[in-house]
Design a protein around this motif. Structure first.
Motif, PDB file in Angstrom:
ATOM      1  N   THR A  36      -4.467   6.199  -5.817  1.00  0.00           N
ATOM      2  CA  THR A  36      -5.453   6.645  -4.843  1.00  0.00           C
ATOM      3  C   THR A  36      -6.709   5.779  -4.973  1.00  0.00           C
ATOM      4  OG1 THR A  36      -6.367   8.266  -6.406  1.00  0.00           O
ATOM      5  CG2 THR A  36      -4.656   9.054  -4.907  1.00  0.00           C
ATOM      6  N   GLY A  37      -7.610   5.928  -4.000  1.00  0.00           N
ATOM      7  CA  GLY A  37      -8.897   5.258  -4.081  1.00  0.00           C
ATOM      8  C   GLY A  37      -8.916   3.895  -3.431  1.00  0.00           C
ATOM      9  N   GLU A  67       0.835  -1.208   0.000  1.00  0.00           N
ATOM     10  CA  GLU A  67       0.000   0.000   0.000  1.00  0.00           C
ATOM     11  C   GLU A  67       0.867   1.255   0.000  1.00  0.00           C
ATOM     12  OE1 GLU A  67      -3.673   1.996   2.553  1.00  0.00           O
ATOM     13  OE2 GLU A  67      -3.238  -0.161   2.712  1.00  0.00           O
ATOM     14  N   ARG A 114       0.998   4.085  -3.045  1.00  0.00           N
ATOM     15  CA  ARG A 114       0.741   5.508  -2.812  1.00  0.00           C
ATOM     16  C   ARG A 114       1.924   6.360  -3.264  1.00  0.00           C
ATOM     17  NH1 ARG A 114      -4.074   5.819  -0.707  1.00  0.00           N
ATOM     18  NH2 ARG A 114      -4.839   4.201   0.727  1.00  0.00           N
ATOM     19  N   LYS A 164      -5.468   4.731 -14.045  1.00  0.00           N
ATOM     20  CA  LYS A 164      -4.946   6.061 -13.729  1.00  0.00           C
ATOM     21  C   LYS A 164      -3.425   6.063 -13.661  1.00  0.00           C
ATOM     22  CE  LYS A 164      -9.075   7.569 -11.232  1.00  0.00           C
ATOM     23  NZ  LYS A 164      -9.658   7.916  -9.910  1.00  0.00           N
ATOM     24  N   GLY A 212       1.611   7.194  -6.713  1.00  0.00           N
ATOM     25  CA  GLY A 212       0.548   8.148  -7.006  1.00  0.00           C
ATOM     26  C   GLY A 212      -0.838   7.535  -7.030  1.00  0.00           C
ATOM     27  N   MET A 234      -7.757   2.021 -10.622  1.00  0.00           N
ATOM     28  CA  MET A 234      -6.471   2.482 -10.095  1.00  0.00           C
ATOM     29  C   MET A 234      -5.351   2.261 -11.101  1.00  0.00           C
ATOM     30  SD  MET A 234      -4.205   0.924  -6.986  1.00  0.00           S
ATOM     31  CE  MET A 234      -3.666  -0.328  -8.157  1.00  0.00           C
ATOM     32  N   VAL A 274      -6.369   0.868  -4.038  1.00  0.00           N
ATOM     33  CA  VAL A 274      -5.048   0.757  -3.414  1.00  0.00           C
ATOM     34  C   VAL A 274      -5.053  -0.358  -2.380  1.00  0.00           C
ATOM     35  CG1 VAL A 274      -3.317   1.932  -2.020  1.00  0.00           C
ATOM     36  CG2 VAL A 274      -4.503   3.177  -3.824  1.00  0.00           C
TER      37      VAL A 274
END
Length: 232
Positions: free
Chosen positions: A140-141, A131, A135, A192, A138, A189, A144
């Motif tokens: 998020t959400g 995790e 992060r 992105k 980059g 995720m 993760v």
């Protein structure tokens, strides 16, 4: 390095607690996050410290180990629990395991086996590492946490014979959601990250990061699980 497994010791015997306090920090890959003298104190420490693993004495005054196991079934956070006891009757061991204990060790303990045993039972440190890494990339959400949980499961098998669905089942349990939601959140995720194309993502995915379409969830999670294995 692989993150240390944080251990809570619940033991009513003062001499045994002193021994655990002295020995656990010396064992490779383990750290002691707390000690408790009975089940009530153990439950409070679990809520506050959120240990990866609990070494739980079975027979204690006040709340004993059996009652603590029963209460943990209703808790939102449930660590790995290894029961330690001088009782060796098969019926007692079966009952303890039916209440949710992950393992049963008969005293006196062989402390040298604890690091390997707890590594095989605990995914918490690997989930945290995955995790944190995501992060930093980059991400998020909700994807993760789901991806970290799934990758931790997949990382346990260097031969990569564990099916992706086993990782999803673990994520479903942690997030109390459906297979479809886990799949969708991880896909969003990864999409992105792929679109952003950051340096960390490119390092993780190699040539796959340059492809026109995002990698599948399985491809991404396998790469992440391989990275986790480098922490050994």
């Amino acid at each position: 390095m692989r993150p240390e497994i944080r251990v809570l010791a619940v033991e009513d015997d003062p001499a045994a607690r002193t021994l655990l306090e002295g020995l656990i920090p010396t064992l490779e890959g383990l750290s002691l996050c707390g000690v408790a003298a009975d089940g009530w104190e153990g439950l409070e420490q679990i809520r506050q410290q959120r240990p990866d693993a609990v070494l739980l004495d079975l027979i204690m005054p006040g709340m004993d180990g059996l009652e603590l196991l029963r209460l943990l079934r209703g808790e939102p956070y449930r660590p790995v629990v290894v029961v330690t006891s001088q009782i060796s009757q098969p019926g007692v061991i079966r009952h303890v395991l039916s209440l949710g204990a992950s393992y049963y060790l008969v005293k006196p303990l062989r402390f040298e086996v604890l690091p390997g045993l707890l590594r095989s039972l605990c995914l918490g440190p690997l989930e945290r590492a995955a995790e944190e890494y995501l992060r930093k990339l980059g991400a998020t959400g909700l994807g993760v946490e789901a991806a970290a949980c799934a990758a931790a499961v997949l990382s346990q098998d260097p031969e990569e014979r564990i099916a992706l669905k086993e990782g999803y089942i673990s994520a479903m349990t942690v997030q109390n959601t459906s297979y479809a939601c886990v799949e969708r959140n991880i896909r969003a995720m990864v999409g992105k990250l792929h679109q952003a194309g950051g340096e960390g993502y490119r390092a993780l995915m190699g040539p796959l990061a340059e492809a026109g379409t995002r990698p599948s969830n399985e491809v991404f999670l396998r790469q992440l699980s391989r990275w986790l294995r480098t922490l050994e």
